[in-house]
Design an enzyme around this catalytic site. Structure first.
Site, short mmCIF file in Angstrom:
data_model
loop_
_atom_site.label_atom_id
_atom_site.label_comp_id
_atom_site.label_asym_id
_atom_site.label_seq_id
_atom_site.Cartn_x
_atom_site.Cartn_y
_atom_site.Cartn_z
N SER A 63 0.80 -1.30 0.02
CA SER A 63 0.02 -0.03 0.02
C SER A 63 0.83 1.37 0.08
O SER A 63 0.69 2.20 -0.76
CB SER A 63 -1.13 -0.02 1.30
OG SER A 63 -1.56 1.05 1.20
N TRP A 112 2.19 1.62 -3.44
CA TRP A 112 1.37 2.10 -4.12
C TRP A 112 1.05 3.64 -4.26
O TRP A 112 0.74 4.29 -5.46
CB TRP A 112 0.01 1.59 -3.90
CG TRP A 112 -1.17 1.90 -4.76
CD1 TRP A 112 -1.69 1.62 -6.01
CD2 TRP A 112 -2.07 3.23 -4.56
NE1 TRP A 112 -2.87 2.09 -6.34
CE2 TRP A 112 -2.98 3.31 -5.49
CE3 TRP A 112 -2.04 3.95 -3.47
CZ2 TRP A 112 -3.99 4.19 -5.63
CZ3 TRP A 112 -2.95 4.96 -3.85
CH2 TRP A 112 -3.93 5.29 -4.70
N HIS A 113 1.36 4.16 -3.36
CA HIS A 113 1.44 5.67 -3.07
C HIS A 113 2.37 6.35 -3.87
O HIS A 113 2.00 7.54 -4.25
CB HIS A 113 1.22 6.14 -1.80
CG HIS A 113 -0.19 5.99 -0.92
ND1 HIS A 113 -0.51 4.81 -0.52
CD2 HIS A 113 -1.02 6.97 -0.72
CE1 HIS A 113 -1.50 4.95 0.15
NE2 HIS A 113 -2.07 6.09 -0.01
N GLY A 114 3.60 5.73 -4.07
CA GLY A 114 4.51 6.42 -4.69
C GLY A 114 5.90 5.63 -4.61
O GLY A 114 6.06 4.83 -3.96
N PHE A 140 -0.22 10.37 -7.09
CA PHE A 140 -0.25 8.97 -7.14
C PHE A 140 -0.89 8.02 -8.19
O PHE A 140 -1.05 7.14 -8.12
CB PHE A 140 -0.69 8.51 -5.50
CG PHE A 140 -0.30 9.32 -4.60
CD1 PHE A 140 1.07 9.81 -4.51
CD2 PHE A 140 -0.83 9.77 -3.37
CE1 PHE A 140 1.63 10.30 -3.48
CE2 PHE A 140 -0.39 10.41 -2.33
CZ PHE A 140 0.87 10.91 -2.21
#
Length: 482
Positions: free
Chosen positions: A322, A325-327, A482
């Site tokens: 997770s 996934w954000h960056g 993102f």
């Protein structure tokens, strides 16, 4: 196109009028019109990436159709693999290629060998993480036979690109949203009015709360070596409300816009800063992403069926993924790892589902124990937010080191008028959301007998706040990155 732009202020009412008064005779015409408007909305930012979203939609539509015509498990797995490879391949190239290339070069330099990392000079398409996950959930659900594949290409393309949630969610499941494109929609006055209220509340959170916090946060994080510990702590505190106002504000506007057109999106935030532990926080923050990882990663990995070891391993995996996934930055990985670490005591004590109801439900105030839980949970999230916001790992550690310096007890170096101004609006936000914590959003009046003059006074006052204290510089939403 930004929700807080003058362009969108004209775009939305025009689309609304044409949708209900010109194209309302035919479902196909309504869907085709929404598809056209969604592509205009997305192309307003950069028209070149329209081909990317169209190709992604075509791939998953075609794979869904082929899945419906074959029962051979081997062939079905190949089709699912194709969907995963193509969608995640695009995401990998645009979002993660440079990160992996540089990390690879850094790893070799640590061993004394310098190599040149070939970078791609590309920009990240807005919303690619969101619509990729949305189309993946469609292919996976069709593969699992939980969903009948769509036979209407216009409905499917509109489902992928529907402008309210295209660039920053909520990440809608095909099982919820796609059928809504395939049935007739009637104008619902009550739903539309509630949508307008949610849009108003979302704009307040974005323009007044988030953007005013941002001015302080940007300065403090950019010059953290020059500020005292007390100022750095306030910088982290304001970032906690900036990101909440920014992202939950976006979600409120998106859900409200969808209601204007007769659609119901899933809830994405449920007053997360009133959580009593970190598990409750993650049931209330970015719900569409958390549940996506639960259903499409945590459970397929085995969930908690294999005992404590399996539960811990899978929890750390989904939090770290997770974060990634954000960056494409190690700061997000550490942010995810920290949240998993905060989760650990709850998992070991099997108390991660102790707080599933609303805090102090039916009461005016929480108990001391509940309040202690809320403050402790907020402090943990605050620590993790520093890694989320910092430019790199070393900056994050230096920032935290600066907080716990001797200057922690000094007077913050923030203009007192600015400090009071921002704090007053944060208190106002918390008061409204505390009173509304059993509702869907801050301005939901369903089942409340509030006199009409009082309601209108509130709308006028909030509009006054927006116009007087809001920032109208068309600042982008944080999650666009993102």
């Amino acid at each position: 196109m930004l929700f807080n732009s003058i362009d969108f202020a004209f775009f939305l009412p025009i689309v609304f009028i044409l949708y209900w008064f010109v194209f309302n005779k035919s479902l196909k015409a309504q869907n085709a019109f929404l598809l056209l408007c969604s592509y205009i909305f997305y192309g307003w930012w950069d028209v070149r990436f329209l081909s990317l979203i169209a190709f992604s939609s075509l791939v998953d539509y075609s794979i869904g159709r082929k899945l419906s015509h074959t029962e051979a498990e081997g062939k079905r797995k190949i089709l699912l693999f194709l969907s995963l490879a193509i969608n995640l391949g695009f995401l990998g190239v645009f979002k993660y290629y440079n990160f992996f290339a540089e990390s690879f070069a850094d790893a070799f330099s640590l061993m004394g060998k310098n190599i040149d990392a070939a970078r791609l000079n590309i920009i990240l398409p807005v919303g690619i993480s969101f619509y990729t996950f949305q189309t993946l959930s469609y292919s996976i659900d069709v593969y699992r036979r939980k969903l009948q594949p769509s036979s209407d290409i216009i409905s499917f393309f509109t489902f992928v690109s529907f402008f309210p949630q295209l660039v920053a969610g909520p990440i809608e499941r095909a099982t919820n949203l796609l059928p809504q494109f395939e049935r007739n929609r009637q104008f619902d006055y009550a739903k539309a009015v509630d949508g307008m209220r949610q849009i108003l509340w979302g704009l307040f959170k974005k323009i007044v709360i988030a953007d005013n916090c941002a001015m302080l946060v940007n300065d403090i994080f950019a010059n953290y070596t020059e500020y005292s510990g007390s100022t750095l702590l306030l910088g982290a505190f304001f970032f906690a409300f900036q990101i909440y106002g920014d992202f939950s504000g976006y979600s409120d506007i998106a859900i409200g816009c969808a209601r204007l057109f007769g659609f119901n999106f899933m809830r994405n935030f449920a007053f997360p800063y009133f959580s009593r532990d970190i598990a409750e926080f993650w049931r209330r923050w970015h719900i569409s992403l958390s549940t996506w990882f639960r259903d499409y990663l945590y459970i397929p990995l085995g969930g908690s069926k294999g005992g404590s070891y399996m539960k811990l391993k899978n929890t750390f995996i989904i939090f770290i993924v997770s974060g990634f996934w954000h960056g494409a930055n190690w700061t997000f990985v550490v942010w995810g790892f920290l949240n998993a670490l905060f989760f650990l005591p709850l998992l070991l004590a099997a108390s991660n589902r102790n707080n599933i109801d609303t805090l102090a439900k039916g009461k005016l105030l929480p108990s001391f124990k509940e309040l202690l839980g809320v403050v402790s949970t907020f402090a943990l999230t605050l620590l993790a937010w520093i890694f989320f916001r910092a430019a790199d790992i070393s900056t994050a550690f230096a920032y935290i080191d600066g907080i716990f310096s001797k200057s922690f007890f000094s007077i913050p170096e923030i203009d007192i008028k600015t400090l009071v101004f921002v704090l007053i609006h944060i208190v106002l936000l918390l008061m409204v959301e505390w009173l509304q914590r059993e509702k869907e959003h801050g301005l939901e009046f369903k089942n409340l007998s509030i006199p009409k003059p009082f309601r209108w006074s509130m709308y006028i006052m909030l509009s006054f706040y927006l116009l007087t204290f809001g920032i109208f510089e068309e600042t982008e939403f944080i999650y666009f990155a993102f």
